[in-house]
Design a protein around this motif. Structure first.
Motif, PDB file in Angstrom:
ATOM      1  N   LEU A 163       0.783  -1.193   0.050  1.00 55.97           N
ATOM      2  CA  LEU A 163      -0.024  -0.019   0.025  1.00 55.97           C
ATOM      3  C   LEU A 163       0.973   1.263   0.186  1.00 55.97           C
ATOM      4  O   LEU A 163       0.461   2.256  -0.482  1.00 55.97           O
ATOM      5  N   ASP A 178      -6.666   2.825   7.039  1.00 56.19           N
ATOM      6  CA  ASP A 178      -6.070   2.015   6.232  1.00 56.19           C
ATOM      7  C   ASP A 178      -5.422   0.746   6.939  1.00 56.19           C
ATOM      8  O   ASP A 178      -5.959  -0.236   6.567  1.00 56.19           O
ATOM      9  N   GLN A 185      -6.901  -0.887  -3.861  1.00 54.32           N
ATOM     10  CA  GLN A 185      -6.824   0.585  -4.322  1.00 54.32           C
ATOM     11  C   GLN A 185      -7.621   0.739  -5.647  1.00 54.32           C
ATOM     12  O   GLN A 185      -8.151   1.840  -5.997  1.00 54.32           O
TER      13      GLN A 185
END
Ligand code: KIV
Ligand code: ZN
Length: 515
Positions: A362, A373, A483
């Motif tokens: 990430l 997150d 994402q």
């Protein structure tokens, strides 16, 4: 200040929401978060309803230590025996046994006379009391029950050993004054009522579940039942976060306290919403996205001058300001582990490795990695069962243009390890992926519902997709985050298919029972 116990039934009544189907690891994660939230009692499920449910309740009872774990049972010895096997390893095993008491239910559903209902309830409670230190009895549809009969049966079940008497507004029919009056009369007329705690359980069909719960507290109830985000059967249950915050904000008016850790509310709400796929409406009290947004110029001006003009609850009180930028691409494994622990996650070495890898992936794509997150990464890692045979996405490519028909090429591994690849088209990119996946999967799959949302805010926020499918005519829900929207869509589809594989492998104890 009087104490009110909080009884959470997100994992039982909440899971009865249409389209919600939590798996074992998801339930376990929610249970651990409910423990952090400080609930006193947690209803982990209905152990006699299926083998999967039994195992999940047992695992939660054996894991969660500072909360009393309970399970639901009908007034049948077999249900009670199964519940005992599931709950006996818990810190304070508790049974929740119920039987309907309204004339409507006794006549049409149970087909029993009032005397038979008393006998069945007393027998069930006495039997349960031989095993469980705590037995709660619920008079299903209590709010539509004849008050004289209610008073009579409550006295009998307390004599039989029930230490909590729960009087649900099962169909959400009551008004606050009626519901409060029912408790007042029960307290005045049941001679042995001081040997039990009274409990309220409200449904929201008329939008009065929280008001009814507060009315019950004001009339002597010392246990309040509900769910996170108010999810549940039909219009849902009383939202526990709303009750907890209302008691805190209006302590000038209500002299009651709970053990809820209000700062954990936002995170619990997010987790339940992600795991169940039940989105929280933007205008939902306490946890909605807009609950702290001030839109009009007059309000914004007032807020700038003094926030007390328009803000009665601060975002910080319910844990909203904790979403800071916490880590970046230079953060190491040790710092990551420490951060995970501070968020309440104890990871095995293997899970730590997986979670750290997801975090590193990430950081390659996203500049600012926030608490939200990390929370998504940690819960996804914890709820992924690596040992389960499954369909796994290896790679995919989508060609999209405004003139050509979108085409997807997908490579995946099947549960037996075989690698397969195909291409197909669709009216849109997601449909092209889903048509291709459908060709690759050995089952008849139909998409029923698709929802897209984001985790956190901003242009680079993670995408989260929830789907409802039928897989060989069996309903299944699935969730995926990434994402990229298309990747999240593919993961959600496969997640739903994989859940049906797991369910096929767990044999039912009895046929699925609906309460
Ligand atoms: O709403 C209800 O009556 C219930 C009982 C099983 C307690 O959920
Ligand atoms: Zn209920």
């Amino acid at each position: 200040m009087a104490h009110v116990n909080v009884f959470d039934t997100t994992l039982r009544d909440g899971e009865q929401s249409a389209g919600v189907n939590l798996d074992r690891l998801e339930k376990l994660e929610i249970a651990k978060q409910l423990e952090r939230l400080g609930v006193d009692i947690m209803e982990a499920g209905f152990p006699a309803s299926s083998q999967g449910e039994f195992e999940s309740v047992r695992e939660i009872a054996n894991t969660v230590r500072s909360v009393s774990v309970t399970g639901l049972a009908r007034a049948h010895k077999k249900d009670i025996d199964i519940a005992w096997e599931a709950l006996k390893g818990g810190a304070e095993p508790r049974l929740h046994v119920f039987l309907a008491t309204s004339a409507i239910h006794m006549t049409h559903k149970l087909k029993k006379t009032p005397d038979e209902v008393v006998e069945t309830a007393v027998e069930a409670v006495s039997y349960a009391k031989e095993k469980f230190p705590h037995v709660q009895w619920s008079a299903e549809d209590a709010s539509r029950t004849d008050i004289d009969f209610l008073v009579h049966i409550i006295e009998k079940v307390i004599d039989a050993g029930a230490s909590v008497i729960n009087l649900p507004d099962t169909v959400g029919y009551s008004t606050p004054d009626e519901y409060g009056r029912m408790f007042r009369e029960v307290r005045e007329r049941v001679p042995n009522i001081d040997q039990a705690i009274l409990s309220a359980h409200c449904h929201d069909d008329l939008g009065m579940a929280v008001s009814n719960s507060i009315a019950a507290i004001e009339n002597g109830v010392r246990q309040i039942e509900g769910t996170i985000n108010g999810i549940g059967e039909r219009a849902g249950n009383a939202a526990l976060e709303e009750i907890g915050v209302a008691l805190e904000i209006r302590k000038d008016r209500y002299d009651y306290q709970t053990n809820l850790v209000l700062k954990e509310i936002k995170r619990t709400s997010d987790l339940v919403s992600r795991m169940t796929g039940m989105m929280v409406p933007g205008n939902k009290a306490v946890v909605g996205r807009n609950a702290f947004a001030h839109e009009s110029g007059i309000h914004q001006d007032g807020m700038l001058k003094d926030s007390s003009t328009y803000e009665i609850i601060t975002p910080a009180m319910v844990g909203i300001d904790s979403n800071r930028m916490v880590m970046g691409k230079h953060s190491g494994r040790h710092a990551f582990k420490q951060k995970a622990e501070s968020m309440g996650y104890e990871l095995t070495d293997e899970k730590l490795k997986e979670a750290f890898e997801s975090f590193k992936n990430l950081t390659a794509k996203k500049k600012e990695v926030t608490d939200d997150d990390l929370f998504a990464i940690l819960t996804d890692t914890q709820t992924e069962d690596k040992d389960q045979p499954k369909y796994e996405l290896k790679a995919f490519q989508v060609q999209y243009g405004s003139i050509n028909r979108p085409t997807a090429t997908v490579l995946l591994t099947k549960p037996d390890g075989e690698e397969v690849e195909k291409a197909n088209t669709g009216d849109g990119s997601v449909e092209a992926i889903y048509n291709t996946l459908d060709d690759l999967i050995d089952a008849d799959v139909h998409l029923q519902d698709y929802q897209l949302s984001s985790i956190g805010r901003g242009r680079d926020a993670l995408a989260e997709v929830h789907v409802q499918l039928t897989v060989d005519d069996v309903k299944a829900s699935g969730r995926g985050s990434a994402q990229d929207v298309l990747e999240a869509s593919a993961h959600a589809f496969l997640n739903a298919v994989n859940r049906t594989l797991y369910r096929k492998n767990t044999e039912p104890v009895q046929k699925q029972v609906h309460v």
